[in-house]
Design a protein around this motif. Structure first.
Motif, PDB file in Angstrom:
ATOM      1  N   MET A 130       0.867  -1.254   0.023  1.00 20.99           N
ATOM      2  CA  MET A 130      -0.052   0.122  -0.086  1.00 20.99           C
ATOM      3  C   MET A 130       1.058   1.270   0.122  1.00 20.99           C
ATOM      4  O   MET A 130       0.685   2.346  -0.671  1.00 20.99           O
ATOM      5  CB  MET A 130      -1.159  -0.108   0.964  1.00 20.99           C
ATOM      6  CG  MET A 130      -1.767   1.207   1.613  1.00 20.99           C
ATOM      7  SD  MET A 130      -3.000   1.510   0.353  1.00 20.99           S
ATOM      8  CE  MET A 130      -4.200   0.842   1.115  1.00 20.99           C
ATOM      9  N   LEU A 168      -3.922  -3.671  -1.878  1.00 24.41           N
ATOM     10  CA  LEU A 168      -4.758  -4.095  -0.410  1.00 24.41           C
ATOM     11  C   LEU A 168      -5.012  -5.476  -0.699  1.00 24.41           C
ATOM     12  O   LEU A 168      -4.887  -6.439   0.433  1.00 24.41           O
ATOM     13  CB  LEU A 168      -5.953  -3.494  -0.641  1.00 24.41           C
ATOM     14  CG  LEU A 168      -6.110  -2.241   0.347  1.00 24.41           C
ATOM     15  CD1 LEU A 168      -7.564  -1.726   0.112  1.00 24.41           C
ATOM     16  CD2 LEU A 168      -5.994  -2.651   1.764  1.00 24.41           C
TER      17      LEU A 168
ATOM     18  N   MET B 130     -12.505   7.176  -3.138  1.00 22.79           N
ATOM     19  CA  MET B 130     -10.899   7.136  -3.096  1.00 22.79           C
ATOM     20  C   MET B 130     -10.115   8.591  -2.959  1.00 22.79           C
ATOM     21  O   MET B 130      -9.318   8.576  -2.416  1.00 22.79           O
ATOM     22  CB  MET B 130     -10.763   6.232  -4.439  1.00 22.79           C
ATOM     23  CG  MET B 130      -9.135   6.002  -4.373  1.00 22.79           C
ATOM     24  SD  MET B 130      -8.646   4.872  -3.304  1.00 22.79           S
ATOM     25  CE  MET B 130      -8.554   3.289  -4.047  1.00 22.79           C
ATOM     26  N   THR B 160      -4.323   4.813   7.454  1.00 21.27           N
ATOM     27  CA  THR B 160      -4.397   4.780   5.778  1.00 21.27           C
ATOM     28  C   THR B 160      -5.062   3.681   5.169  1.00 21.27           C
ATOM     29  O   THR B 160      -5.946   3.707   4.442  1.00 21.27           O
ATOM     30  CB  THR B 160      -2.743   5.323   5.341  1.00 21.27           C
ATOM     31  OG1 THR B 160      -2.532   6.235   5.926  1.00 21.27           O
ATOM     32  CG2 THR B 160      -3.072   5.319   3.886  1.00 21.27           C
ATOM     33  N   PRO B 161      -4.570   2.219   5.502  1.00 14.31           N
ATOM     34  CA  PRO B 161      -5.228   1.273   4.677  1.00 14.31           C
ATOM     35  C   PRO B 161      -6.561   1.093   5.074  1.00 14.31           C
ATOM     36  O   PRO B 161      -7.530   0.806   4.410  1.00 14.31           O
ATOM     37  CB  PRO B 161      -4.440   0.097   5.173  1.00 14.31           C
ATOM     38  CG  PRO B 161      -3.308   0.741   6.289  1.00 14.31           C
ATOM     39  CD  PRO B 161      -3.245   2.086   6.160  1.00 14.31           C
ATOM     40  N   VAL B 164      -8.586   3.682   2.930  1.00 13.95           N
ATOM     41  CA  VAL B 164      -8.630   3.357   1.707  1.00 13.95           C
ATOM     42  C   VAL B 164      -9.688   2.083   1.479  1.00 13.95           C
ATOM     43  O   VAL B 164     -10.268   1.998   0.202  1.00 13.95           O
ATOM     44  CB  VAL B 164      -7.406   3.054   1.162  1.00 13.95           C
ATOM     45  CG1 VAL B 164      -7.260   2.241  -0.306  1.00 13.95           C
ATOM     46  CG2 VAL B 164      -6.347   4.049   0.961  1.00 13.95           C
ATOM     47  N   TYR B 165      -9.471   1.189   2.226  1.00 14.28           N
ATOM     48  CA  TYR B 165     -10.566  -0.040   2.178  1.00 14.28           C
ATOM     49  C   TYR B 165     -11.886   0.591   2.381  1.00 14.28           C
ATOM     50  O   TYR B 165     -12.988   0.223   1.600  1.00 14.28           O
ATOM     51  CB  TYR B 165     -10.257  -0.905   3.353  1.00 14.28           C
ATOM     52  CG  TYR B 165     -10.970  -2.135   3.395  1.00 14.28           C
ATOM     53  CD1 TYR B 165     -10.312  -3.343   2.648  1.00 14.28           C
ATOM     54  CD2 TYR B 165     -12.137  -2.139   3.589  1.00 14.28           C
ATOM     55  CE1 TYR B 165     -11.040  -4.590   2.354  1.00 14.28           C
ATOM     56  CE2 TYR B 165     -12.893  -3.439   3.542  1.00 14.28           C
ATOM     57  CZ  TYR B 165     -12.307  -4.499   2.901  1.00 14.28           C
ATOM     58  OH  TYR B 165     -13.143  -5.782   2.788  1.00 14.28           O
ATOM     59  N   LEU B 168     -12.862   2.242  -0.990  1.00 13.90           N
ATOM     60  CA  LEU B 168     -12.977   1.184  -2.208  1.00 13.90           C
ATOM     61  C   LEU B 168     -13.967   0.292  -2.091  1.00 13.90           C
ATOM     62  O   LEU B 168     -14.723  -0.041  -3.084  1.00 13.90           O
ATOM     63  CB  LEU B 168     -11.612   0.467  -1.992  1.00 13.90           C
ATOM     64  CG  LEU B 168     -10.528   0.434  -3.063  1.00 13.90           C
ATOM     65  CD1 LEU B 168      -9.359  -0.455  -2.970  1.00 13.90           C
ATOM     66  CD2 LEU B 168     -11.047   0.671  -4.606  1.00 13.90           C
TER      67      LEU B 168
END
Lengths: 273, 273
Positions: A130, A168, B130, B160-161, B164-165, B168
């Motif tokens: 990521m 991801l 996103m 952050t992840p 983003v998850y 998305l």
């Protein structure tokens, strides 16, 4: 004439498995209108009884029997959920017995396993991928030696979400390179991409669609004009064809499908997280 | 003593549904070692026959019957795959008949539907979410009025992840705010977060784990010292508790699980993409 059918994804974990298979099933029934909801972390009989009452109430409200897509592994929890009166679809039940017989092993009923357990190596790989995607987004960093994949396209063709998805879900180090107007004046690949030909994958898009996306981003700019979009897309496609770069149109393609085609085309084998 | 069991996810589309349910099933069998592979876009009998031959060869190589987790909707394709001799687990078959009966409608066998079709509204929502996540990452932009969620944590705790998850997969506009050393000198929420209390979700992490992550990022810095990590985590947790901000430890929690708990806790209902 049927009304709206309520569907509930119920799980002792995140509910991702139940929702994924449930959604796939529902897309095969095109005459019925569905309304869906999710109950995650249903890991006790008390919680299941509460959820069952809500599901029953929803059925009464819509005047139709609800559908429950259930991935709880505890049989007592599933029994409590069945008190809702819903059509119960247990996503694991049909497969457990054949697998137990084939593998010669009884399954372990531990709840919320699929998307709950975390192994540090996996987590690391995901997070590093990521970080790579974010630092190599939109040509920001161009040290491509460590990249697994480099997506190449004109601006707004779908590079960034695909890179993030690849990172991801597959731990892929995915960079992306936006083709500039200057790049597009030449038929050949930009210099800095040439050493990495085997990692390149070209995205393209219908210029009409591209114009809509750019217009939303920078209204009434030259960037968003249809002529600009059309010229850039044509030049990019010509470059990809001339250089033998694989190419996919994102116009009617989901992020999942783009990601999957990139992996298939470049022959990259990775388990999904 | 069984050896390694080969498992194949086979699909006429991306294979995400087959792999998701297959992975969930395999995690329930802890005595067997599995090796997995995926065949996507298997949408013809010819392609199915090729794949079946490869699966058969893999079984011969491992000296054990392979397992196929199959989401192809065309019966003839599934029949061709069964020529591999593998244990065939069809992820849709058990649920179609009960659903057809309940809904009073025959399913449509259109291939690759679940993650293939794209509707412009959905695509837009996803891409906009996103963009929001990326522009509001790490406190970069702080116009939080349009955010659905603001994750708050010290640096490298998993913000952050997760953002983003959420973007998305749920189209959630997720911002994140990194607590600075200055923020942590006070017990109260940073000024700019105060108007958005109902959107805040605090992440925390075991300082030992945090130290490992930071050490990898900036080796031997003050930032990566255990004392720094310990002090920052303690101060952040105290602030969250004092302000009544929901809090979750990411130490042993997958990105999927963090995202799911954020939605459940803040009462946000969104379908997964």
């Amino acid at each position: 004439m049927p009304g709206i059918r309520p569907v509930f994804y119920v799980s002792d974990g995140t509910g991702i498995t139940a929702e994924t298979i449930g959604h796939s099933l529902l897309t095969q029934f095109t005459q019925t209108r569905f309304v869906t909801d999710r109950y995650s972390f249903v890991d006790s009989i008390e919680r299941a009884a509460e959820v069952a009452a809500k599901i029953r109430a929803s059925g009464e409200q819509h005047g139709v029997r609800p559908v429950v897509v259930n991935s709880c592994v505890d049989g007592a929890v599933s029994t409590a959920l069945a008190e809702s009166g819903a059509l119960m679809l247990d996503v694991f039940a049909p497969f457990i017995e054949p697998l137990e017989r084939e593998l010669g092993e009884a399954r372990e009923r531990r709840i919320g396993q699929a998307h709950g357990l975390v192994n540090f190596d996996t987590y690391h790989r995901r997070i590093n991928a990521m970080n790579f995607a974010l630092t190599h987004d939109d040509g920001a960093a161009t040290d491509y030696a460590g990249a697994d994949v480099i997506l190449v396209a004109v601006s707004r063709a779908g590079k960034t979400p695909t890179c993030v998805y690849l990172a991801l879900h597959y731990g892929i180090r995915a960079a992306n390179y936006p083709l500039t107007e200057e790049d597009l004046e030449h038929d050949r690949l930009p210099q800095r991409l040439r050493p990495y030909r085997s990692k390149l994958f070209g995205l393209t898009i219908d210029p009409v669609r591209l114009q809509q996306i750019r217009q939303e981003r920078r209204p009434n700019s030259r960037y968003a004009q249809f002529e600009t979009c059309k010229r850039e897309v044509a030049a990019a496609e010509m470059m990809f064809r001339g250089e033998g770069i694989p190419i996919l149109s994102t116009t009617h393609t989901s992020i999942e499908e783009i990601a999957s085609k990139v992996l298939t085309t470049l022959g990259i084998h990775r388990e999904m997280f």
